[in-house]
Design a protein around this motif. Structure first.
Motif, PDB file in Angstrom:
ATOM      1  N   PRO A  45       0.826  -1.206   0.000  1.00  0.00           N
ATOM      2  CA  PRO A  45       0.000   0.000   0.000  1.00  0.00           C
ATOM      3  C   PRO A  45       0.863   1.261   0.000  1.00  0.00           C
ATOM      4  O   PRO A  45       1.870   1.335   0.705  1.00  0.00           O
ATOM      5  CB  PRO A  45      -0.794  -0.109   1.311  1.00  0.00           C
ATOM      6  CG  PRO A  45      -0.649  -1.530   1.759  1.00  0.00           C
ATOM      7  CD  PRO A  45       0.665  -1.993   1.229  1.00  0.00           C
ATOM      8  N   VAL A  46       0.460   2.228  -0.792  1.00  0.00           N
ATOM      9  CA  VAL A  46       1.102   3.546  -0.787  1.00  0.00           C
ATOM     10  C   VAL A  46       0.027   4.527  -0.330  1.00  0.00           C
ATOM     11  O   VAL A  46      -0.799   4.978  -1.134  1.00  0.00           O
ATOM     12  CB  VAL A  46       1.639   3.920  -2.184  1.00  0.00           C
ATOM     13  CG1 VAL A  46       2.274   5.313  -2.152  1.00  0.00           C
ATOM     14  CG2 VAL A  46       2.654   2.883  -2.658  1.00  0.00           C
ATOM     15  N   PRO A  47      -0.037   4.822   0.958  1.00  0.00           N
ATOM     16  CA  PRO A  47      -1.148   5.625   1.485  1.00  0.00           C
ATOM     17  C   PRO A  47      -1.066   7.078   1.046  1.00  0.00           C
ATOM     18  O   PRO A  47       0.018   7.650   0.937  1.00  0.00           O
ATOM     19  CB  PRO A  47      -0.987   5.505   3.007  1.00  0.00           C
ATOM     20  CG  PRO A  47      -0.005   4.403   3.232  1.00  0.00           C
ATOM     21  CD  PRO A  47       0.871   4.374   2.027  1.00  0.00           C
ATOM     22  N   TYR A  48      -2.226   7.641   0.792  1.00  0.00           N
ATOM     23  CA  TYR A  48      -2.304   9.075   0.559  1.00  0.00           C
ATOM     24  C   TYR A  48      -3.558   9.597   1.243  1.00  0.00           C
ATOM     25  O   TYR A  48      -4.527   8.876   1.457  1.00  0.00           O
ATOM     26  CB  TYR A  48      -2.314   9.409  -0.941  1.00  0.00           C
ATOM     27  CG  TYR A  48      -3.575   9.018  -1.684  1.00  0.00           C
ATOM     28  CD1 TYR A  48      -4.654   9.898  -1.797  1.00  0.00           C
ATOM     29  CD2 TYR A  48      -3.678   7.770  -2.280  1.00  0.00           C
ATOM     30  CE1 TYR A  48      -5.804   9.541  -2.493  1.00  0.00           C
ATOM     31  CE2 TYR A  48      -4.833   7.403  -2.969  1.00  0.00           C
ATOM     32  CZ  TYR A  48      -5.893   8.292  -3.075  1.00  0.00           C
ATOM     33  OH  TYR A  48      -7.032   7.932  -3.746  1.00  0.00           O
ATOM     34  N   THR A  49      -3.529  10.863   1.612  1.00  0.00           N
ATOM     35  CA  THR A  49      -4.666  11.482   2.288  1.00  0.00           C
ATOM     36  C   THR A  49      -5.719  11.878   1.262  1.00  0.00           C
ATOM     37  O   THR A  49      -5.409  12.527   0.259  1.00  0.00           O
ATOM     38  CB  THR A  49      -4.212  12.726   3.074  1.00  0.00           C
ATOM     39  OG1 THR A  49      -3.249  12.316   4.049  1.00  0.00           O
ATOM     40  CG2 THR A  49      -5.390  13.388   3.770  1.00  0.00           C
ATOM     41  N   SER A  50      -6.954  11.471   1.512  1.00  0.00           N
ATOM     42  CA  SER A  50      -8.059  11.778   0.596  1.00  0.00           C
ATOM     43  C   SER A  50      -9.030  12.738   1.261  1.00  0.00           C
ATOM     44  O   SER A  50      -9.224  12.707   2.479  1.00  0.00           O
ATOM     45  CB  SER A  50      -8.790  10.486   0.218  1.00  0.00           C
ATOM     46  OG  SER A  50      -9.941  10.777  -0.542  1.00  0.00           O
TER      47      SER A  50
ATOM     48  N   GLU B 279     -17.744  17.179  -8.273  1.00  0.00           N
ATOM     49  CA  GLU B 279     -16.725  18.139  -7.814  1.00  0.00           C
ATOM     50  C   GLU B 279     -15.772  17.542  -6.777  1.00  0.00           C
ATOM     51  O   GLU B 279     -14.551  17.813  -6.837  1.00  0.00           O
ATOM     52  CB  GLU B 279     -17.394  19.393  -7.262  1.00  0.00           C
ATOM     53  CG  GLU B 279     -17.950  20.306  -8.336  1.00  0.00           C
ATOM     54  CD  GLU B 279     -18.717  21.480  -7.765  1.00  0.00           C
ATOM     55  OE1 GLU B 279     -18.839  22.487  -8.467  1.00  0.00           O
ATOM     56  OE2 GLU B 279     -19.181  21.385  -6.599  1.00  0.00           O
ATOM     57  N   PRO B 280     -16.251  16.727  -5.826  1.00  0.00           N
ATOM     58  CA  PRO B 280     -15.306  16.170  -4.843  1.00  0.00           C
ATOM     59  C   PRO B 280     -14.207  15.321  -5.466  1.00  0.00           C
ATOM     60  O   PRO B 280     -13.085  15.282  -4.936  1.00  0.00           O
ATOM     61  CB  PRO B 280     -16.212  15.330  -3.927  1.00  0.00           C
ATOM     62  CG  PRO B 280     -17.557  15.960  -4.038  1.00  0.00           C
ATOM     63  CD  PRO B 280     -17.644  16.415  -5.461  1.00  0.00           C
ATOM     64  N   PHE B 281     -14.486  14.639  -6.581  1.00  0.00           N
ATOM     65  CA  PHE B 281     -13.463  13.818  -7.220  1.00  0.00           C
ATOM     66  C   PHE B 281     -12.353  14.687  -7.809  1.00  0.00           C
ATOM     67  O   PHE B 281     -11.170  14.342  -7.728  1.00  0.00           O
ATOM     68  CB  PHE B 281     -14.078  12.929  -8.298  1.00  0.00           C
ATOM     69  CG  PHE B 281     -14.907  11.811  -7.743  1.00  0.00           C
ATOM     70  CD1 PHE B 281     -14.308  10.662  -7.243  1.00  0.00           C
ATOM     71  CD2 PHE B 281     -16.282  11.903  -7.707  1.00  0.00           C
ATOM     72  CE1 PHE B 281     -15.058   9.630  -6.719  1.00  0.00           C
ATOM     73  CE2 PHE B 281     -17.048  10.875  -7.177  1.00  0.00           C
ATOM     74  CZ  PHE B 281     -16.436   9.731  -6.678  1.00  0.00           C
ATOM     75  N   LEU B 282     -12.724  15.810  -8.395  1.00  0.00           N
ATOM     76  CA  LEU B 282     -11.712  16.716  -8.933  1.00  0.00           C
ATOM     77  C   LEU B 282     -10.924  17.356  -7.803  1.00  0.00           C
ATOM     78  O   LEU B 282      -9.685  17.440  -7.863  1.00  0.00           O
ATOM     79  CB  LEU B 282     -12.363  17.780  -9.806  1.00  0.00           C
ATOM     80  CG  LEU B 282     -11.417  18.816 -10.416  1.00  0.00           C
ATOM     81  CD1 LEU B 282     -10.343  18.151 -11.269  1.00  0.00           C
ATOM     82  CD2 LEU B 282     -12.197  19.840 -11.238  1.00  0.00           C
TER      83      LEU B 282
END
Length: 405
Positions: free
Chosen positions: A54-59, A80-83
């Motif tokens: 896993p390469v974690p990133y903050t979403s 809009e949240p996806f962009l």
């Protein structure tokens, strides 16, 4: 023999987007590839169980257990949240891969909702393959679906601003494509659903999209389930992981199947419904916040489902008749496809009262034509290749020989 490569997968923190890819990732690891998987921390442990790193990133997207209301009510609320998430996630992933020791991969795999993955593949000059967990665009999709759906939002200031921001972000990263084909028209796609669930399948470009069907694999880590003694019929009710806040519907299910002679009801209510909201629950009703769905379906006689892509194909793979009660997005189309196949009946939530649920259930489970159609579909699905074929197709897109390890 394929040279081992570094393959990077990217997805978002949503069960319906991560789960379909896991067996493919497990297979690639088993074939000797080094697989990294960009994913928010909520799914890191599940990804790690496949053997991938896993390469974690903050979403910034609503989490997997968020109330669906967090996504808003309009089309622009939904997209809009996806962009926003993509724009803030991209620098994190660049840092992790280019400076954090993971290295640039030989090939990028991505969920349909992972916009950063496509930008990264362009930046790195490596092939990208979409792993689609649901339907894909067919010839004419834009004219028949996308353009009517976007006609009004595009006229608004907010809609124009969304497209301008999307196009500007792409241009900053050296991509000149319009946002619509960037998001919806991949150069290469492996479709992780049976072809029978694809609308207008005869109009899908199979030079781009390869249907491999269900990639389910071993789910023993999710737990087991045993059919109770004396249960002549078992019905599973599950609205998936997102659209579970439906206590009124669950009460109708209890009224429909509770105390029905010979029947056992497994009712998954999710984490946002208190079982106390269901009132008095008969002894033949099993209420759970979560269930090992596939294990139950292998023994069930009926599946009451929201008709998500994952649940729909699990019902088909286990030859389980379905009552489809769609809640959102692609589920309405899936419900119609299942009904058209003759293996399910669609009931909209407001019409899914106890009497209708019971009558529909009794008709479905005793219909030999439904059973025949399900068996026919399962046989066809077995020919689509599943996990091994998906891995084979991915390996054919690897550079020869793989450049990096």
């Amino acid at each position: 023999m394929t040279t081992p490569a570094h393959i990077a997968m990217f997805s978002i923190a949503a069960h319906g987007h991560v789960n379909p890819s896991l067996e493919v990732i497990r297979e690639l690891v088993a074939r000797g590839h080094r697989v990294t998987y960009g994913i928010p921390p909520a799914f890191a442990e599940k990804v790690a169980r496949t053997g991938a790193l896993p390469v974690p990133y903050t979403s910034t997207l609503p989490g997997p257990d968020a109330d669906p209301e967090a996504w808003g009510t309009t089309l622009l609320d939904n997209v809009e949240p996806f962009l926003d998430d993509a724009i803030q996630a991209l620098p994190q992933l660049i840092e992790a891969y280019e400076h954090g020791g993971h290295g640039v991969p030989d090939l990028v795999l991505h969920d349909i909702a992972s916009y950063p993955a496509r930008v990264l593949a362009h930046r790195w000059g490596v092939p990208a393959i979409s792993l689609s967990p649901n339907l894909v665009a067919w010839d004419g999709y834009e004219e028949e679906v996308a353009e009517p759906m976007w006609a009004e939002p595009r006229k608004t200031e907010r809609g124009r601003a969304y497209y301008a921001r999307f196009a500007s972000w792409l241009a900053e990263n050296g991509i000149t494509r319009h946002p619509d084909p960037f998001a919806g028209r991949p150069a290469r796609s492996i479709v992780l659903i049976p072809k029978v669930l694809q609308p207008h399948a005869d109009r899908v470009d199979e030079r781009v999209h390869s249907f491999v069907g269900a990639c389910q694999g071993d789910r023993s880590a999710e737990g087991d389930w045993r059919r109770p003694a004396g249960a002549e019929k078992v019905v599973l009710v599950s609205l998936g992981s997102a659209f579970t806040k439906q206590p009124a519907f669950y009460r109708e299910c209890v009224a429909a199947f509770g105390d029905l002679p010979g029947w056992h009801l497994v009712l998954q209510v999710g984490r946002r419904v208190d079982p106390g909201e269901l009132g008095v629950v008969p002894a033949n009703v099993e209420v759970r916040s979560w269930v090992p769905q596939l294990a139950i379906l292998k023994q069930a006689d009926l599946f009451v489902t929201h008709a998500g892509a994952g649940g729909s194909q699990e019902g088909l793979a286990t030859v389980t008749p379905m009552i489809a009660v769609p809640q959102a997005v692609d589920q309405f189309g899936n419900a119609d496809m299942l009904q058209g196949l003759g293996v399910a009946r669609r009931l909209d939530t407001e019409k899914a009262d106890a009497a209708t649920l019971r009558a529909t259930a009794l008709a479905l489970v005793d219909d030999p034509e439904v059973a025949r159609r399900l068996e026919h579909i399962r046989a066809d699905m077995a020919q689509e290749g599943g996990t091994p074929r998906a891995a084979d197709l991915i390996e054919t897109e690897l550079p020869t020989p793989a450049r990096r390890m």
